[in-house]
Design a protein around this motif. Structure first.
Motif: not given
Length: 345
Positions: A231-252
């Motif tokens: 699993v890796m932590t990534i950051r980007g912009r949330d498209l629903l409310n326009g603010v930056p957010k952090e989330t996880e993405i897995s190899q699957a």
């Protein structure tokens, strides 16, 4: 050539890649490996180059309105003529350092599927950047030479070169191409697939640099056995409310996102095998397939291809540098390989 001339012989081989440009100097090996990116700003209607290579790549996706960072190569061929010439000039100067009076002979590799117009554009850019003579070599041949394949033998060898913009699948025998196909899928398409997957499934907008980092760190061509993987932590912009957010993405999830580009590469290999004369196909069964290029480093890609084709698949030792090393060898052993270098189209 006089002794004086040979002292300053700075003949070079250039691998003008969509993602990276590598320069090989005769007798020295690879002396430069930088991203194919140019940053410029408009001054009185003229482009003024600010940075090239590593410095310019840091600006991608982060420039103010007055500055633009672009990649002059698209799908292995020149998309922006003037910028490409500036980039080649910059790299040649960087390698030459002091001796500005020598005009080197330069060999450049081009995708097999490049049209005569695209080849002429590359040749013109290299000559415009100060070469006295510009030769072109087909990318699959360069990749096979760089991977140390015995391409001059009368036996079939298959090479799959996965670059940033294109994947070249070729069957070679007697130092020439028997069958080749250029598929417009490569590292860039994988990055795009990751960006659109995150947008669709997690409502997260990430930039190309983040997508590339995901691919390099946890990229895989097969579903992990435990159904999740690293699993890796990534950051980007949330498209629903326009603010930056952090989330996880897995190899699957990465494997799911990359399924389509990986499938296209597999299909390219299968098509090549179907189009190969039977005796050469028999040789390929014996020898297997060689993967080169940066895309060959994608996790478990060799296993995914092995499952599809049933052939043994191996990844070249220096897969990132294979094309540059092969183009360099063509420069060193020009007499033996003269029939694969095209000086005049």
């Amino acid at each position: 050539m006089s002794i004086f001339g040979s002292l300053f012989s700075k003949d070079m081989a250039i691998d003008l890649g969509t993602a990276n440009t590598l320069v090989y100097v005769k007798g020295k090996g690879i002396v430069l490996n930088e991203p194919s990116v140019v940053a410029y700003h408009m001054k009185q209607g003229r482009k003024e180059v600010l940075a090239v290579g590593e410095d310019a790549k840091l600006m991608l996706g982060r420039t103010p309105g007055s500055i633009e960072a672009i990649r002059p190569m698209r799908d292995g061929v020149i998309a922006d003529f003037d910028t490409a010439e500036e980039m080649i000039k910059h790299f040649i100067r960087k390698v030459h350092k002091r001796s500005t009076f020598t005009k080197p002979k330069i060999i450049v590799c081009v995708p097999h599927g490049a049209t005569p117009v695209e080849k002429r554009a590359i040749r013109q850019s290299v000559l415009g950047a100060g070469a006295r003579k510009a030769g072109l070599i087909a990318e699959p041949i360069a990749a096979a030479i760089g991977a140390g394949m015995p391409i001059t033998d009368p036996t079939g060898s298959m090479v799959v070169d996965i670059g940033g913009g294109t994947t070249e699948v070729a069957v070679l025998s007697l130092a020439d191409i028997v069958y080749a196909r250029s598929i417009r899928v490569g590292g860039d398409r994988m990055d795009e697939a990751l960006v659109s997957y995150l947008r669709r499934h997690q409502n997260l907008l990430v930039g190309e640099a983040t997508a590339e980092r995901i691919k390099k760190e946890i990229g895989t061509a097969r579903m992990p056995e435990d159904g999740r993987g690293e699993v890796m932590t990534i950051r980007g912009r949330d498209l629903l409310n326009g603010v930056p957010k952090e989330t996880e993405i897995s190899q699957a999830q990465v494997a799911e996102a990359l399924a389509e580009p990986v499938q296209q590469i597999c299909e390219g290999v299968m098509t090549a095998l179907e189009s190969t004369p039977p005796d050469l196909a028999a040789d390929i069964v014996d020898r297997g397939v060689m993967l080169t290029g940066g895309g060959a480093l994608l996790g478990e890609l060799d296993l995914a291809l092995r499952e599809q084709t049933g052939l043994s698949i191996s990844v070249a030792d220096e897969s990132l540098n294979c094309v540059a090393l092969g183009t360099g060898k063509a420069l060193e052993f020009e007499r033996q390989l003269s029939h694969v270098i095209d000086y005049d189209s």
